[in-house]
Design an enzyme around this catalytic site. Structure first.
Site, PDB file in Angstrom:
ATOM      1  N   CYS A   4       0.852  -1.220  -0.065  1.00 13.28           N
ATOM      2  CA  CYS A   4      -0.058   0.005   0.108  1.00 13.28           C
ATOM      3  C   CYS A   4       0.941   1.160   0.008  1.00 13.28           C
ATOM      4  O   CYS A   4       1.961   1.304   0.757  1.00 13.28           O
ATOM      5  CB  CYS A   4      -0.735  -0.176   1.183  1.00 13.28           C
ATOM      6  SG  CYS A   4      -1.788   1.392   1.698  1.00 13.28           S
ATOM      7  N   ASP A  30      -0.301  16.649  -1.447  1.00 14.68           N
ATOM      8  CA  ASP A  30      -0.822  15.657  -2.586  1.00 14.68           C
ATOM      9  C   ASP A  30       0.070  16.176  -4.040  1.00 14.68           C
ATOM     10  O   ASP A  30       0.318  17.294  -4.403  1.00 14.68           O
ATOM     11  CB  ASP A  30      -2.337  16.078  -2.835  1.00 14.68           C
ATOM     12  CG  ASP A  30      -2.791  15.086  -3.698  1.00 14.68           C
ATOM     13  OD1 ASP A  30      -3.838  14.195  -3.126  1.00 14.68           O
ATOM     14  OD2 ASP A  30      -2.748  14.690  -4.828  1.00 14.68           O
ATOM     15  N   THR A  94      -8.852   6.546  -4.595  1.00 17.73           N
ATOM     16  CA  THR A  94      -7.831   5.711  -5.119  1.00 17.73           C
ATOM     17  C   THR A  94      -6.867   5.101  -4.564  1.00 17.73           C
ATOM     18  O   THR A  94      -6.068   3.999  -4.980  1.00 17.73           O
ATOM     19  CB  THR A  94      -7.141   6.497  -6.363  1.00 17.73           C
ATOM     20  OG1 THR A  94      -6.556   7.679  -5.572  1.00 17.73           O
ATOM     21  CG2 THR A  94      -8.144   7.151  -7.455  1.00 17.73           C
ATOM     22  N   HIS A  97      -6.113   3.333   1.728  1.00 18.16           N
ATOM     23  CA  HIS A  97      -5.617   3.688   3.050  1.00 18.16           C
ATOM     24  C   HIS A  97      -6.271   4.973   3.452  1.00 18.16           C
ATOM     25  O   HIS A  97      -6.165   5.836   2.500  1.00 18.16           O
ATOM     26  CB  HIS A  97      -4.124   3.531   2.822  1.00 18.16           C
ATOM     27  CG  HIS A  97      -3.407   3.986   4.094  1.00 18.16           C
ATOM     28  ND1 HIS A  97      -2.289   3.172   4.527  1.00 18.16           N
ATOM     29  CD2 HIS A  97      -3.623   4.947   5.263  1.00 18.16           C
ATOM     30  CE1 HIS A  97      -2.034   3.718   6.017  1.00 18.16           C
ATOM     31  NE2 HIS A  97      -2.565   4.736   6.298  1.00 18.16           N
ATOM     32  N   HIS A  99      -7.521   8.375   4.430  1.00 19.29           N
ATOM     33  CA  HIS A  99      -6.742   9.719   4.386  1.00 19.29           C
ATOM     34  C   HIS A  99      -7.717  10.677   4.431  1.00 19.29           C
ATOM     35  O   HIS A  99      -8.794  10.688   3.693  1.00 19.29           O
ATOM     36  CB  HIS A  99      -5.648   9.694   3.409  1.00 19.29           C
ATOM     37  CG  HIS A  99      -6.308   9.598   1.932  1.00 19.29           C
ATOM     38  ND1 HIS A  99      -6.582   8.021   1.494  1.00 19.29           N
ATOM     39  CD2 HIS A  99      -6.621  10.188   1.063  1.00 19.29           C
ATOM     40  CE1 HIS A  99      -6.942   8.329   0.243  1.00 19.29           C
ATOM     41  NE2 HIS A  99      -7.109   9.475  -0.286  1.00 19.29           N
TER      42      HIS A  99
HETATM   43  P1  5GP Z   1      -8.185   9.524  -2.886  1.00 20.79           P
HETATM   44  O1  5GP Z   1      -8.339   9.581  -4.651  1.00 20.79           O
HETATM   45  O2  5GP Z   1      -7.852   8.066  -2.514  1.00 20.79           O
HETATM   46  O3  5GP Z   1      -9.073  10.208  -1.976  1.00 20.79           O
HETATM   47  O4  5GP Z   1      -6.751  10.419  -2.906  1.00 20.79           O
HETATM   48  C1  5GP Z   1      -5.576   9.854  -3.199  1.00 20.79           C
HETATM   49  C2  5GP Z   1      -4.603  11.070  -3.464  1.00 20.79           C
HETATM   50  O5  5GP Z   1      -3.208  10.592  -3.306  1.00 20.79           O
HETATM   51  C3  5GP Z   1      -4.813  11.526  -4.601  1.00 20.79           C
HETATM   52  O6  5GP Z   1      -5.340  13.157  -4.427  1.00 20.79           O
HETATM   53  C4  5GP Z   1      -3.600  11.562  -5.518  1.00 20.79           C
HETATM   54  O7  5GP Z   1      -3.147  13.006  -5.989  1.00 20.79           O
HETATM   55  C5  5GP Z   1      -2.359  11.255  -4.145  1.00 20.79           C
HETATM   56  N1  5GP Z   1      -1.252  10.624  -4.563  1.00 20.79           N
HETATM   57  C6  5GP Z   1      -1.317   9.565  -5.353  1.00 20.79           C
HETATM   58  N2  5GP Z   1      -0.136   9.083  -5.669  1.00 20.79           N
HETATM   59  C7  5GP Z   1       0.649   9.754  -4.696  1.00 20.79           C
HETATM   60  C8  5GP Z   1       1.959  10.123  -4.454  1.00 20.79           C
HETATM   61  O8  5GP Z   1       2.926   9.323  -4.996  1.00 20.79           O
HETATM   62  N3  5GP Z   1       2.389  10.971  -3.550  1.00 20.79           N
HETATM   63  C9  5GP Z   1       1.823  11.954  -3.243  1.00 20.79           C
HETATM   64  N4  5GP Z   1       2.232  12.847  -2.367  1.00 20.79           N
HETATM   65  N5  5GP Z   1       0.286  12.012  -3.496  1.00 20.79           N
HETATM   66  C10 5GP Z   1      -0.282  10.957  -4.274  1.00 20.79           C
HETATM   67 ZN    ZN Z   2      -1.730   1.360   3.907  1.00 16.21          ZN
END
Ligand code: 5GP
Ligand code: ZN
Length: 114
Positions: A4, A30, A94, A97, A99
């Site tokens: 993860c 992000d 996406t 985990h 957040h």
């Molecule tokens: P979700 O879509 O799961 O709510 O948020 C995941 C977030 O993680 C997205 O806004 C995406 O831009 C961010 N993210 C994905 N991969 C990385 C990474 O390698 N580094 C950082 N700093 N953010 C990431």
């Molecule tokens: Zn995790």
């Protein structure tokens, strides 16, 4: 080993700049910011859904949320801020985990389907 991304950030397997770190959580920027300031506030313990939380997770998440306003200067929260937790496919989660997205530094509109 947990496969993860955020667990790998947490345990140092993948290096990332941590804006802040505490016992239970850490904060990163992000990679694809949706506001002038876009942070991810991440509990260290892996779980995907709020529905999976144990009593201990609840306490930790409460402490994590309570810590955010104390970081007003660091996170530039003076003008207000928005917290978002995506849960599941319809919300566009996406990373599996949990957040909290923290957006700040500008006036924000409201388009939940955007
Ligand atoms: P979700 O879509 O799961 O709510 O948020 C995941 C977030 O993680 C997205 O806004 C995406 O831009 C961010 N993210 C994905 N991969 C990385 C990474 O390698 N580094 C950082 N700093 N953010 C990431
Ligand atoms: Zn995790």
């Amino acid at each position: 080993m947990c496969d993860c991304l955020f667990c790998k950030f947490s345990n140092g397997e993948i290096p990332v700049e941590k804006v802040y770190e505490d016992g239970n959580f850490f904060i990163i920027r992000d990679i694809n910011p949706q506001a002038v300031n876009h942070y991810l506030v991440i509990p260290k313990k892996h779980f995907k859904y709020l529905s999976e939380m144990t009593e201990e997770d609840r306490a930790n998440l409460g402490e994590m949320l309570a810590a955010i306003p104390k970081l007003e200067k660091l996170l530039k929260l003076e003008g207000g801020y928005r917290l978002v937790i995506n849960q599941g496919d319809d919300a566009g989660q996406t990373v599996p985990h949990l957040h909290v997205h923290l957006l700040s530094g500008q006036k924000m509109g409201w388009n939940p389907a955007g």
